[in-house]
Motif scaffolding. Sequence first.
Motif, mmCIF file in Angstrom:
data_model
loop_
_atom_site.group_PDB
_atom_site.id
_atom_site.type_symbol
_atom_site.label_atom_id
_atom_site.label_comp_id
_atom_site.label_asym_id
_atom_site.label_seq_id
_atom_site.Cartn_x
_atom_site.Cartn_y
_atom_site.Cartn_z
ATOM 1 N N HIS A 151 -3.441 -7.172 -5.246
ATOM 2 C CA HIS A 151 -3.107 -5.810 -5.689
ATOM 3 C C HIS A 151 -4.261 -4.849 -5.425
ATOM 4 O O HIS A 151 -4.055 -3.671 -5.125
ATOM 5 C CB HIS A 151 -2.759 -5.788 -7.186
ATOM 6 N N TYR A 152 -5.461 -5.374 -5.557
ATOM 7 C CA TYR A 152 -6.656 -4.547 -5.312
ATOM 8 C C TYR A 152 -6.634 -4.020 -3.874
ATOM 9 O O TYR A 152 -6.866 -2.837 -3.616
ATOM 10 C CB TYR A 152 -7.911 -5.398 -5.532
ATOM 11 N N LEU B 52 -10.276 2.596 -8.732
ATOM 12 C CA LEU B 52 -9.588 1.320 -8.615
ATOM 13 C C LEU B 52 -10.134 0.386 -9.688
ATOM 14 O O LEU B 52 -11.265 -0.092 -9.580
ATOM 15 C CB LEU B 52 -9.961 0.742 -7.254
ATOM 16 N N ALA C 196 0.848 -1.200 0.000
ATOM 17 C CA ALA C 196 0.000 0.000 0.000
ATOM 18 C C ALA C 196 0.882 1.248 0.000
ATOM 19 O O ALA C 196 0.571 2.254 -0.654
ATOM 20 C CB ALA C 196 -0.915 0.005 1.224
ATOM 21 N N ILE D 134 1.964 2.360 -3.459
ATOM 22 C CA ILE D 134 0.915 3.114 -4.163
ATOM 23 C C ILE D 134 0.814 4.527 -3.564
ATOM 24 O O ILE D 134 0.740 5.521 -4.290
ATOM 25 C CB ILE D 134 -0.451 2.393 -4.020
ATOM 26 N N VAL E 168 -0.039 -0.976 -12.720
ATOM 27 C CA VAL E 168 0.747 -1.729 -11.741
ATOM 28 C C VAL E 168 0.851 -3.199 -12.142
ATOM 29 O O VAL E 168 0.000 -3.730 -12.852
ATOM 30 C CB VAL E 168 0.144 -1.624 -10.315
ATOM 31 N N ILE F 26 -6.220 3.505 -11.322
ATOM 32 C CA ILE F 26 -5.207 2.465 -11.133
ATOM 33 C C ILE F 26 -5.670 1.197 -11.833
ATOM 34 O O ILE F 26 -6.761 0.696 -11.554
ATOM 35 C CB ILE F 26 -4.964 2.172 -9.634
ATOM 36 N N ALA G 263 -3.836 -1.486 -3.317
ATOM 37 C CA ALA G 263 -4.160 -0.183 -3.909
ATOM 38 C C ALA G 263 -5.207 0.544 -3.065
ATOM 39 O O ALA G 263 -5.114 1.754 -2.839
ATOM 40 C CB ALA G 263 -4.646 -0.366 -5.344
ATOM 41 N N GLY H 152 -3.509 1.894 -0.144
ATOM 42 C CA GLY H 152 -2.590 2.938 -0.611
ATOM 43 C C GLY H 152 -3.328 4.248 -0.847
ATOM 44 O O GLY H 152 -2.842 5.331 -0.496
ATOM 45 N N ILE H 153 -4.512 4.152 -1.437
ATOM 46 C CA ILE H 153 -5.323 5.342 -1.692
ATOM 47 C C ILE H 153 -5.704 5.983 -0.352
ATOM 48 O O ILE H 153 -5.587 7.202 -0.169
ATOM 49 C CB ILE H 153 -6.581 4.978 -2.518
#
Length: 588
Positions: free
Chosen positions: A77-78, A70, A51, A54, A148, A120, A81, A84-85
Amino acid sequence: MAGRAHPALPGLPGILQERAAGPRRLAFRFLADGTSDEAVDWTYHDVHAHAGRIAADLLGRELAGRRVVLALDPGLHYIAALFGIFRAGATAVPSFPPTGKRAVARFASIVVDSTPDVIIADRRLEGRVAQFAAELPATVRAPEWLFVDDAYFLGPEPAEAIPDAVSDPALLQYTSGSTGDPKGIVLTHENLVSNCRSLEHNMGYEADRVGCTWLPPYHDMGLMGTIMLAVHGGWPLVLMSPAHFVQQPYRWLKAITDHKVTISVGPNFAFDMCTSGITDDELETLDLSTLRQVFCGSEPVSRVTLEKFRERFAPRGYDETSLIPCYGLAEATLYVSGKPAGTPLRTERLDREALENGTVRRSGAADGEPGQVAHIVSCGTVADGHDVTVVDPETLRPLPAGRVGEIWVSGPNVAQGYLGRPELTAATFTARTAGDDGRTHLRTGDLGFLLDGELFVTGRLKDLVVIAGRNLYPQDIELTVRQAHEQIRGCAAFAVPGEQGEQLVVAAEYRGTARRLAAEGAAVLEAVIAAVTAEHGVRPAAVHFGPVGAIPMTTSGKVRRDATRKAYLQGTLKKLTPVTDDTPQAVR
Ligand code: 649
């Protein structure tokens, strides 16, 4: 919102950070091919680090307070992310990859409505973006794309920013709303945490809890109900993609068996798919005895479905007490009510006619008298700290227990409103009862009643059609039908109860005569069925043809779907009966 309601309450990004700093423990196990052969494990530390990668990218773009779509496939990865957001202080807009005609149209409507700065997506889509961008209206500012893949996550050290303003928007949820009229539900970090807390209150504490989900991460039940809840509660979650489940429902139950899962969830249709779609040989390999909680919600919970599921899987250790019928909606973040843990399933056997007239009366009719009895499964008690009021949708007066009305919800799970839609937000999220009880309520558009403090969902006031776990908007289907054949004028799409949950029915006005319909009826029918199936992925169970004017309309020319549906079910909807040449039409 004025000030922070709970200054001490950490948001989910803070909770993840705390867990990442502790001992290395399993957070997510992704079954990459839907089986245990290709399991990829991430600890909380892994999630946090990924995270951070990102977040570092997003912070470099000064996106705090801005929206990020997203568009990744379901998977690890979901989740990286998403967090990360959050960590960058931006608002996440959960979506899916824009691949396939239907997905592209829906994705485009989300992008147009949410005006993101960044999208993303997986690197594999890099070459296809130009084509997608060309479909966006010219008025939309082109978002940047962040592609990504595994290598991307090996990049620079993570940034450390963690937002602490829990009343900031965290997420924009697009589960509800038609493609032609998307509605983004604004959720704060407080909403997300509150939803986790009310679910945990229902679930209680378990030291060895292990979850399993195949639900789409862009739907409220998959995101707020499983991924966020697992991070909040600190227990591991086994994940697979929805496609892997749909291809082979066995994979869900096998994952439960292999990983000694204690808690899982699915809509009613998933239980049907398991009952009819698993071979006897596969059945032999299952052990469901570790399951202590299985949530079932998001569409009407059918007693028949649950009984068939029990018959098939009780020999494999399934205990029906673990089944938790529940009710919720994205406008309330997710959770509104559910059966309290450990209590038996409750079904009321009610007089159908009385129920249709809004009154709850236990049925005296014997089984075997079809049509007279409605079996309604209880969706349990209302979430801790929340209140449900059943309201007459016309007079707005609260109704007593045992009377059917619109379900109104108040409490901290209720979202902030629809992005950029102040009037609709006021009407939906801050409704007041006649004789004002001093509170504002969320109008759910669902019908139900309260009995002994439990909530029973009986139908819908809003025109949503829910089939196989998918929310279909009649407006979208009607547009398709009108375009399917030149002889079709007005039309109405609605749901009727069928053997296995709801079924889609289309009523269409045919411009020609009955005689002409007799000649070309099969072709028109074929065109309608093919178009609806291709565009919406659902095959209508019936198509009714009536003359122009058959479909009831409001004075302002809007389709009255509920009136059409009632007339259809009662057999009073005007019908174009195909006639042959020797029928004495003239004398009628
Ligand atoms: C409904 C979401 C219900 C929805 C789910 C609690 C691992 C395993 C399990 C776990 C955690 C980790 O459909 C969610 C609560 C899950 C706990 C999982 O725990 N949202 S929606 O906005 O897309 O649609 C809402 C509409 O769906 C219909 C209503 O029309 C509602 O307005 N609906 C129902 N209709 C009839 N009966 C029900 N029980 C319904 N629930 C939703």
